[in-house]
Design a protein around this motif. Structure first.
Motif, short mmCIF file in Angstrom:
data_model
loop_
_atom_site.label_atom_id
_atom_site.label_comp_id
_atom_site.label_asym_id
_atom_site.label_seq_id
_atom_site.Cartn_x
_atom_site.Cartn_y
_atom_site.Cartn_z
N ILE A 69 6.04 73.71 -95.64
CA ILE A 69 7.19 72.85 -95.37
C ILE A 69 6.66 71.48 -94.96
O ILE A 69 5.94 71.35 -93.97
N LEU A 70 7.02 70.47 -95.73
CA LEU A 70 6.55 69.11 -95.48
C LEU A 70 7.52 68.30 -94.64
O LEU A 70 7.12 67.39 -93.91
N LEU A 71 8.81 68.62 -94.77
CA LEU A 71 9.83 67.86 -94.07
C LEU A 71 11.10 68.69 -94.02
O LEU A 71 11.41 69.41 -94.97
N ALA A 72 11.81 68.61 -92.90
CA ALA A 72 13.12 69.24 -92.79
C ALA A 72 14.14 68.14 -92.53
O ALA A 72 13.96 67.32 -91.63
N LEU A 73 15.17 68.10 -93.36
CA LEU A 73 16.21 67.09 -93.22
C LEU A 73 17.49 67.75 -92.75
O LEU A 73 18.17 68.44 -93.52
N PRO A 74 17.84 67.59 -91.45
CA PRO A 74 19.13 68.11 -90.98
C PRO A 74 20.26 67.37 -91.69
O PRO A 74 20.15 66.17 -91.97
#
Length: 108
Positions: free
Chosen positions: A94-99
């Protein structure tokens, strides 16, 4: 060899050329990103991915995806901001999580 039947060399070479072409088409210069959508629980894992130039382009794509999901919710009259889109690299990291709440701005 029967009339109209391809020669042995054609029957052997054609499949090899198809495999080489397929390998050539699969080679790519841009990284592959996967967009997994969560809405309290995993809703839609991305098994195909998308070739994009970099993580910034992947984040832009995630923002568009979140906005699309939220626009459907707006039409239904209920917005759930607990969701997120996780961007994974080719190795699954996982490189980035965008809420979802980071995909828009509210002005009053």
């Amino acid at each position: 060899m029967a009339a109209g039947e391809p020669a042995l060399s054609e029957r052997l070479i054609e499949p090899m050329l198809l495999r080489l072409r397929a390998g050539f088409l699969k080679s790519r210069s841009m990284p592959l990103f996967y967009f997994h959508v969560y809405d309290g629980m995993l809703v839609a894992p991305d098994d195909e991915g998308l070739e994009l130039a970099n993580i910034e382009a992947a984040r832009d794509e995630a923002v568009r995806g979140a906005r699309s999901i939220l626009s459907d919710e707006i039409l239904k009259g209920c917005i759930d901001l607990s969701g997120r889109i996780e961007i994974a690299g080719e190795d699954g990291t996982i490189l980035l999580a965008l809420p979802f709440r980071d995909a828009f701005e509210i002005k009053e």
